[in-house]
Design a protein around this motif. Structure first.
Motif, PDB file in Angstrom:
ATOM      1  N   PRO A  21       0.814  -1.211   0.000  1.00 29.53           N
ATOM      2  CA  PRO A  21       0.000   0.000   0.000  1.00 29.53           C
ATOM      3  C   PRO A  21       0.850   1.265   0.000  1.00 29.53           C
ATOM      4  CG  PRO A  21      -0.084  -1.106   2.135  1.00 29.53           C
ATOM      5  CD  PRO A  21       0.688  -1.986   1.196  1.00 29.53           C
ATOM      6  N   ALA A  22       0.287   2.341  -0.523  1.00 28.39           N
ATOM      7  CA  ALA A  22       1.008   3.610  -0.614  1.00 28.39           C
ATOM      8  C   ALA A  22       1.380   4.148   0.765  1.00 28.39           C
ATOM      9  CB  ALA A  22       0.165   4.630  -1.363  1.00 28.39           C
ATOM     10  N   TYR A  23       0.580   3.859   1.759  1.00 22.74           N
ATOM     11  CA  TYR A  23       0.845   4.349   3.107  1.00 22.74           C
ATOM     12  C   TYR A  23       1.041   3.178   4.053  1.00 22.74           C
ATOM     13  CZ  TYR A  23       0.449   9.246   2.260  1.00 22.74           C
ATOM     14  OH  TYR A  23       0.698  10.515   1.829  1.00 22.74           O
ATOM     15  N   ALA A  24       2.185   2.532   3.916  1.00 25.76           N
ATOM     16  CA  ALA A  24       2.522   1.431   4.813  1.00 25.76           C
ATOM     17  C   ALA A  24       3.119   2.005   6.082  1.00 25.76           C
ATOM     18  CB  ALA A  24       3.520   0.505   4.133  1.00 25.76           C
ATOM     19  N   ALA A  25       2.854   1.349   7.194  1.00 28.26           N
ATOM     20  CA  ALA A  25       3.355   1.810   8.493  1.00 28.26           C
ATOM     21  C   ALA A  25       4.874   1.706   8.558  1.00 28.26           C
ATOM     22  CB  ALA A  25       2.729   0.974   9.593  1.00 28.26           C
ATOM     23  N   ASP A  26       5.481   2.524   9.422  1.00 30.57           N
ATOM     24  CA  ASP A  26       6.912   2.442   9.674  1.00 30.57           C
ATOM     25  C   ASP A  26       7.136   1.164  10.474  1.00 30.57           C
ATOM     26  OD1 ASP A  26       9.506   2.665  10.775  1.00 30.57           O
ATOM     27  OD2 ASP A  26       9.414   4.849  10.678  1.00 30.57           O
ATOM     28  N   GLY A  27       7.903   0.246   9.937  1.00 34.63           N
ATOM     29  CA  GLY A  27       8.119  -1.056  10.562  1.00 34.63           C
ATOM     30  C   GLY A  27       8.777  -1.007  11.932  1.00 34.63           C
ATOM     31  N   ARG A  28       9.376   0.125  12.286  1.00 37.39           N
ATOM     32  CA  ARG A  28      10.021   0.228  13.592  1.00 37.39           C
ATOM     33  C   ARG A  28       9.011   0.382  14.723  1.00 37.39           C
ATOM     34  NH1 ARG A  28      13.689   5.165  13.029  1.00 37.39           N
ATOM     35  NH2 ARG A  28      11.790   5.901  12.077  1.00 37.39           N
ATOM     36  N   VAL A  66      -3.790   8.213  17.474  1.00 38.98           N
ATOM     37  CA  VAL A  66      -2.411   7.746  17.591  1.00 38.98           C
ATOM     38  C   VAL A  66      -2.257   6.384  16.917  1.00 38.98           C
ATOM     39  CG1 VAL A  66      -0.577   7.075  19.194  1.00 38.98           C
ATOM     40  CG2 VAL A  66      -2.006   9.070  19.697  1.00 38.98           C
ATOM     41  N   PHE A  67      -3.169   5.465  17.195  1.00 39.21           N
ATOM     42  CA  PHE A  67      -3.102   4.153  16.557  1.00 39.21           C
ATOM     43  C   PHE A  67      -3.242   4.265  15.045  1.00 39.21           C
ATOM     44  CE2 PHE A  67      -3.980   2.404  20.819  1.00 39.21           C
ATOM     45  CZ  PHE A  67      -3.026   1.395  20.840  1.00 39.21           C
ATOM     46  N   TYR A  68      -4.116   5.130  14.595  1.00 42.88           N
ATOM     47  CA  TYR A  68      -4.310   5.337  13.160  1.00 42.88           C
ATOM     48  C   TYR A  68      -3.020   5.850  12.526  1.00 42.88           C
ATOM     49  CZ  TYR A  68      -7.203   6.062   9.022  1.00 42.88           C
ATOM     50  OH  TYR A  68      -7.753   5.974   7.767  1.00 42.88           O
ATOM     51  N   ALA A  69      -2.374   6.810  13.197  1.00 43.40           N
ATOM     52  CA  ALA A  69      -1.110   7.356  12.687  1.00 43.40           C
ATOM     53  C   ALA A  69      -0.032   6.274  12.616  1.00 43.40           C
ATOM     54  CB  ALA A  69      -0.645   8.505  13.570  1.00 43.40           C
ATOM     55  N   ARG A  75       7.477   7.996   6.461  1.00 46.29           N
ATOM     56  CA  ARG A  75       8.614   8.845   6.816  1.00 46.29           C
ATOM     57  C   ARG A  75       8.960   9.807   5.679  1.00 46.29           C
ATOM     58  NH1 ARG A  75      13.870   6.720  10.062  1.00 46.29           N
ATOM     59  NH2 ARG A  75      14.500   8.772  10.747  1.00 46.29           N
ATOM     60  N   ILE A  76       9.266  11.068   6.070  1.00 43.21           N
ATOM     61  CA  ILE A  76       9.657  12.088   5.105  1.00 43.21           C
ATOM     62  C   ILE A  76      10.871  12.842   5.652  1.00 43.21           C
ATOM     63  CG2 ILE A  76       7.350  12.386   4.109  1.00 43.21           C
ATOM     64  CD1 ILE A  76       7.023  14.886   5.893  1.00 43.21           C
ATOM     65  N   SER A  77      11.468  13.673   4.838  1.00 47.34           N
ATOM     66  CA  SER A  77      12.637  14.455   5.259  1.00 47.34           C
ATOM     67  C   SER A  77      12.193  15.690   6.044  1.00 47.34           C
ATOM     68  CB  SER A  77      13.424  14.906   4.027  1.00 47.34           C
ATOM     69  OG  SER A  77      12.660  15.851   3.299  1.00 47.34           O
ATOM     70  N   THR A 128      19.791   6.909  20.335  1.00 46.50           N
ATOM     71  CA  THR A 128      20.688   7.448  19.307  1.00 46.50           C
ATOM     72  C   THR A 128      19.948   7.714  18.002  1.00 46.50           C
ATOM     73  OG1 THR A 128      21.318   5.209  18.684  1.00 46.50           O
ATOM     74  CG2 THR A 128      22.738   6.367  20.270  1.00 46.50           C
ATOM     75  N   SER A 129      18.716   7.248  17.921  1.00 49.78           N
ATOM     76  CA  SER A 129      17.907   7.459  16.729  1.00 49.78           C
ATOM     77  C   SER A 129      17.541   8.949  16.611  1.00 49.78           C
ATOM     78  CB  SER A 129      16.642   6.607  16.830  1.00 49.78           C
ATOM     79  OG  SER A 129      15.992   6.551  15.615  1.00 49.78           O
ATOM     80  N   PRO A 130      17.812   9.580  15.465  1.00 45.68           N
ATOM     81  CA  PRO A 130      17.484  11.003  15.328  1.00 45.68           C
ATOM     82  C   PRO A 130      15.966  11.218  15.272  1.00 45.68           C
ATOM     83  CG  PRO A 130      18.179  10.117  13.228  1.00 45.68           C
ATOM     84  CD  PRO A 130      18.363   9.013  14.240  1.00 45.68           C
ATOM     85  N   PRO A 131      15.511  12.453  15.521  1.00 47.54           N
ATOM     86  CA  PRO A 131      14.073  12.731  15.393  1.00 47.54           C
ATOM     87  C   PRO A 131      13.604  12.355  13.988  1.00 47.54           C
ATOM     88  CG  PRO A 131      15.225  14.617  16.312  1.00 47.54           C
ATOM     89  CD  PRO A 131      16.271  13.633  15.886  1.00 47.54           C
ATOM     90  N   SER A 132      12.367  11.931  13.893  1.00 47.57           N
ATOM     91  CA  SER A 132      11.806  11.516  12.607  1.00 47.57           C
ATOM     92  C   SER A 132      10.610  12.384  12.267  1.00 47.57           C
ATOM     93  CB  SER A 132      11.361  10.049  12.675  1.00 47.57           C
ATOM     94  OG  SER A 132      12.436   9.216  13.007  1.00 47.57           O
ATOM     95  N   PHE A 133      10.360  12.506  10.987  1.00 50.36           N
ATOM     96  CA  PHE A 133       9.241  13.305  10.504  1.00 50.36           C
ATOM     97  C   PHE A 133       8.427  12.449   9.549  1.00 50.36           C
ATOM     98  CE2 PHE A 133      12.856  15.951  11.484  1.00 50.36           C
ATOM     99  CZ  PHE A 133      12.309  16.754  12.476  1.00 50.36           C
ATOM    100  N   TYR A 134       7.109  12.568   9.668  1.00 49.71           N
ATOM    101  CA  TYR A 134       6.209  11.728   8.894  1.00 49.71           C
ATOM    102  C   TYR A 134       5.087  12.561   8.314  1.00 49.71           C
ATOM    103  CZ  TYR A 134       8.422   7.947  11.500  1.00 49.71           C
ATOM    104  OH  TYR A 134       9.334   7.081  12.039  1.00 49.71           O
TER     105      TYR A 134
END
Length: 187
Positions: A21-28, A66-69, A75-77, A128-134
């Protein structure tokens, strides 16, 4: 023979597109491993708030949001997320998501589907994981549909101000308000 190879290739591509799907969840951050969701700020306004578009008091983050998100965020830059370069309401709900592994994800979720996230260990020390943007277009569509009344009230406030300033007539304001509401009600 060429026609058969072409149909097989098209069928394979269609199956691959359906499988991812175009909007697959972040596997982490799998939803199945969520232990607890704590809404820390159900409604928070930033310097970017624009009450002509949406009053942050009308936006409340829920556990369901939150669950929906987590299910649909992509993930985006930072450049794609930067409020100076993209649309933002200036409204954001904040949540802490604790996973069974002890990892904690601090999330800021806007009704537009923009999400910022930071990872912490069980002791609330940054990893150590940097902030992420979605971004999450399905989240935006869902939340904005739920906020239809709030958006209508914001349109009314904006148009009343324009009438008070003498920039448009009351008749024109009513026409615009009806048009915007009709557009919003379209499926």
């Amino acid at each position: 023979m060429i026609k058969t190879k072409y149909s097989i290739a098209v069928s394979a591509l269609a199956a691959a597109a359906a499988a991812s799907p175009a909007y697959a969840a972040d596997g982490r951050y799998p939803v199945t491993y969520v232990q607890k969701v704590e809404i820390t700020h159900p409604s928070h306004r930033s310097a970017w708030e624009n009450k002509d578009f949406l009053d942050c008091d009308d936006v409340v983050l829920t556990e369901e949001d939150v669950f929906y998100a987590l299910r649909y965020m992509r993930r985006i830059s930072w450049k794609s997320y930067d409020p100076e370069n993209t649309d933002t309401t200036g409204c954001e709900g904040k949540a802490l998501v604790t996973f069974k592994s002890g990892k904690i994800l601090a999330m800021g979720i806007e009704p537009t589907g923009r999400i910022s996230a930071g990872e912490f260990d069980a002791g609330m020390k940054p990893t150590t994981s940097p902030p992420s943007f979605y971004e999450c277009d399905p989240c935006r569509q869902r939340k904005m549909a739920l906020l239809k009344d709030a958006l209508n009230r914001a349109d009314e406030r904006r148009l009343k101000r324009l009438v008070a300033e003498g920039r448009i007539s009351e008749v024109e304001a009513e026409r615009r308000l009806n048009w915007v509401r009709d557009q919003r009600d379209k499926p």
